[in-house]
Enzyme design. Structure first.
Site, PDB file in Angstrom:
ATOM      1  N   HIS A 194      13.572  26.037  14.045  1.00 39.94           N
ATOM      2  CA  HIS A 194      13.973  27.451  14.095  1.00 39.94           C
ATOM      3  C   HIS A 194      12.849  28.422  13.738  1.00 39.94           C
ATOM      4  CE1 HIS A 194      18.073  26.352  14.790  1.00 39.94           C
ATOM      5  NE2 HIS A 194      18.241  25.779  13.611  1.00 39.94           N
TER       6      HIS A 194
ATOM      7  N   HIS B  45      22.199  22.528  16.436  1.00 44.34           N
ATOM      8  CA  HIS B  45      21.778  23.920  16.582  1.00 44.34           C
ATOM      9  C   HIS B  45      20.675  24.036  17.635  1.00 44.34           C
ATOM     10  CE1 HIS B  45      23.434  23.440  12.521  1.00 44.34           C
ATOM     11  NE2 HIS B  45      23.817  24.696  12.621  1.00 44.34           N
TER      12      HIS B  45
END
Length: 383
Positions: free
Chosen positions: A125, A162
């Site tokens: 991320h 994710h």
């Protein structure tokens, strides 16, 4: 040879006792690999990771961001000290250690054409100028930059619950890096991205592929989505090396997602990635860890991944000493393989199962149509 990256110093990447990303999961995974005897057979070499240099970090991250991390001060502009990413003493070097493992693993793969596994890595991320989602430095992107010095085509595949948004961002305009992410839909889960229309930009248009899954998706949905899209992409792109983020948070017991993958389903995905890298990339694979927030699931998942990389059957037991260690460190009972799944409400509710299947059908149909339009190399046909 498989190079396994581990250091007890990985525990220094620690956001605090109440944060979901607990460093004990790494120590537990390594001890389980040891107790299974996976490190005793001569085909796995444990490597102490080096610290990433500032020059290496600058291949992805901005100088201003590095200075902000180094200062160890909260900074909202750079995503530090808020929410997911609290600042802690030693954050710069702890993050450099994780990144250094992935960079060094990539360098070994470029030199030897081997397999390497840095299960502390997979921090997908982090953005070039901002921390995000428990991730300070984006080690997958840093490793891909290293691999790109030798290889013309790198395929990144991410099975974390994710979306791998940071890696996608770094290579969004790069046709030499194909990023593929299978994840819970951003309509329901952080980071709120990873939709089928995120296909890349400029010369990289068509080289970003996202397969968002509806909440409740389990083994069948993951495998159907994978087989419909991923093997044709390998065939079209013909990567020279594969980087895979093997997050364990798609498991049904994970507290931060709403997917229903079992350990058996997870193992089949890892196996398929291994088969495809053998078929198209001459066996070159950099495997990274990633998410996973149930301490009874994560160590067993990554130990299973290493067994699969070694070409072994996943052991259907837990070593007694390790189970006792887990009880002392964490409390409760860990997952025991093969874990073919519970009888849960998704499996029992035929109506919900049908809705999940119909939602996935629409997603796959939309994605296949878009890929067929944007680039003839990525024409996806039903098989």
């Amino acid at each position: 040879m498989i190079y396994l990256y581990y250091s007890d110093r990985f525990s220094e990447y620690n956001f605090g006792p109440h944060h979901p990303l607990r460093p004990v999961r790494l120590a537990l995974a390594y001890r389980l690999m040891e107790d299974y005897g996976l490190l005793d057979e001569g085909d796995v070499q444990v490597v102490e990771p080096p610290l990433a240099s500032e020059l290496e970090l600058l291949s992805v991250h901005t100088p201003e961001y590095l200075e902000a991390v180094r200062s160890e001060m909260p900074n909202i502009l750079f995503g530090l000290g808020i929410g997911d990413n609290p600042v802690f003493e030693g954050i710069y070097d702890a993050s450099r250690l994780v990144a250094g493992g992935s960079i060094d693993a990539a360098r070994r793969i470029a030199e030897e054409g081997c397999v390497a596994f840095n299960f502390a890595g997979g921090l997908h991320h982090a953005m070039p100028d901002r921390a995000s989602g428990f991730c300070i430095f984006n080690d997958p992107a840093l490793a891909i930059r290293t691999l790109r010095r030798k290889f013309g085509r790198v395929l990144y595949i991410d099975i974390d619950a994710h979306h791998g948004d940071g890696v996608q961002k770094v290579f969004y305009d790069d046709p030499r890096v194909l990023t593929v992410s299978i994840h819970e839909s951003g309509r329901h889960l952080f980071p709120g991205t990873g939709f089928v229309d995120e296909l890349g930009e400029e010369t990289g248009f068509g080289y970003s592929v996202n397969i968002p899954l509806p909440p409740g998706s389990g083994d069948r949905e993951y495998e159907r989505a994978f087989e419909a899209i991923v093997p044709p992409l390998f065939e079209a792109f013909r990567p020279e090396v594969v980087v895979s983020q093997l997050g364990a948070d798609a498991h049904y017991a994970d507290p931060l997602a709403d997917l229903n993958l079992t350990l058996s389903g997870y193992g089949r995905l890892v196996s398929r990635i291994g088969e495809l890298k053998d078929q198209y990339a001459e066996g070159r694979l950099l495997a990274l860890g990633g998410g996973g927030y149930n301490l009874g699931v994560v160590p067993v998942s990554w130990a299973a991944a290493l067994q699969i990389m070694k070409g072994e059957e996943v052991r259907e037991y837990l070593p007694p000493f390790w189970a006792e260690l887990f009880k002392n460190e964490v409390g409760g009972s860990p997952l025991c393989p093969p874990d073919r799944g519970p009888v849960n409400e998704v499996q029992e509710d035929g109506g919900r199962r049908r809705r999940i299947s119909e939602d996935l059908d629409r997603t796959l149909g939309d994605l296949r149509a878009r890929l067929a339009e944007v680039h003839p190399r990525f024409r996806i046909i039903d098989r």
